[in-house]
Write a protein that holds these residues in place. Structure first.
Motif, PDB file in Angstrom:
ATOM      1  N   TYR A  44       6.987  34.080  38.720  1.00 44.89           N
ATOM      2  CA  TYR A  44       6.425  34.602  39.968  1.00 44.89           C
ATOM      3  C   TYR A  44       5.293  35.584  39.718  1.00 44.89           C
ATOM      4  O   TYR A  44       5.138  36.576  40.415  1.00 44.89           O
ATOM      5  N   ASP A  65      -1.094  30.571  38.357  1.00 46.12           N
ATOM      6  CA  ASP A  65      -0.060  31.162  39.203  1.00 46.12           C
ATOM      7  C   ASP A  65       1.251  30.426  38.942  1.00 46.12           C
ATOM      8  O   ASP A  65       1.390  29.248  39.271  1.00 46.12           O
ATOM      9  N   THR A  66       2.213  31.110  38.333  1.00 47.49           N
ATOM     10  CA  THR A  66       3.472  30.454  37.958  1.00 47.49           C
ATOM     11  C   THR A  66       4.336  30.106  39.165  1.00 47.49           C
ATOM     12  O   THR A  66       5.212  29.256  39.068  1.00 47.49           O
ATOM     13  N   SER A  67       4.091  30.746  40.296  1.00 49.71           N
ATOM     14  CA  SER A  67       4.936  30.486  41.465  1.00 49.71           C
ATOM     15  C   SER A  67       4.581  29.195  42.187  1.00 49.71           C
ATOM     16  O   SER A  67       5.440  28.558  42.790  1.00 49.71           O
ATOM     17  N   ASN A  68       3.296  28.784  42.119  1.00 49.62           N
ATOM     18  CA  ASN A  68       2.890  27.572  42.832  1.00 49.62           C
ATOM     19  C   ASN A  68       1.982  26.649  42.019  1.00 49.62           C
ATOM     20  O   ASN A  68       1.444  25.678  42.549  1.00 49.62           O
TER      21      ASN A  68
END
Length: 121
Positions: A44, A65-68
């Motif tokens: 995140y 961006d690791t979240s999306n």
């Protein structure tokens, strides 16, 4: 015609405890993926990839961006459109579909971890 061999190195970023492959060698025109492992603390958050050539300062290549899984390339890197990034089972990978002479460099990954602080009174 003989293709030159390019050396791409990837070094460990100790501050965030990320791990990377040490040395990759590819011929011009081949593809390469550089792994950035140990990204669990980066969940995140953003993973940044930087390029460092011997006679130059660090240049930001992209932010992942690791979240999306969105990739941001607005840092003005001259070859920004040739790079991509994606999640893998161990972390994040920087990818080049077609290695060129100007890609020979050291590549570094780092991450910013978002931490919320709550105070109660």
């Amino acid at each position: 015609k003989r293709c030159p061999t390019l050396l791409l190195t990837s070094l460990v970023t100790m501050a965030t405890q990320l791990t990377q492959e040490v040395t990759l060698t590819r011929r011009a025109g081949e593809s390469v993926s550089i792994s950035c492992g140990g990204t669990q603390p980066c969940a995140y958050s953003w993973i940044y990839w930087y390029q460092k050539k011997d006679t130059e300062t660090f240049k930001a290549v992209l932010r992942f961006d690791t979240s999306n899984s969105e990739v941001y390339k607005g840092y003005g890197h001259p070859q920004q459109d040739e790079f991509s990034a994606e999640n893998n089972q161990n972390g994040c990978e920087l990818k080049l579909n077609k290695v060129q002479q100007e890609h020979a460099a050291s590549y570094y990954c780092s991450c910013w971890v978002f931490i919320s602080h709550f105070a109660s009174f």
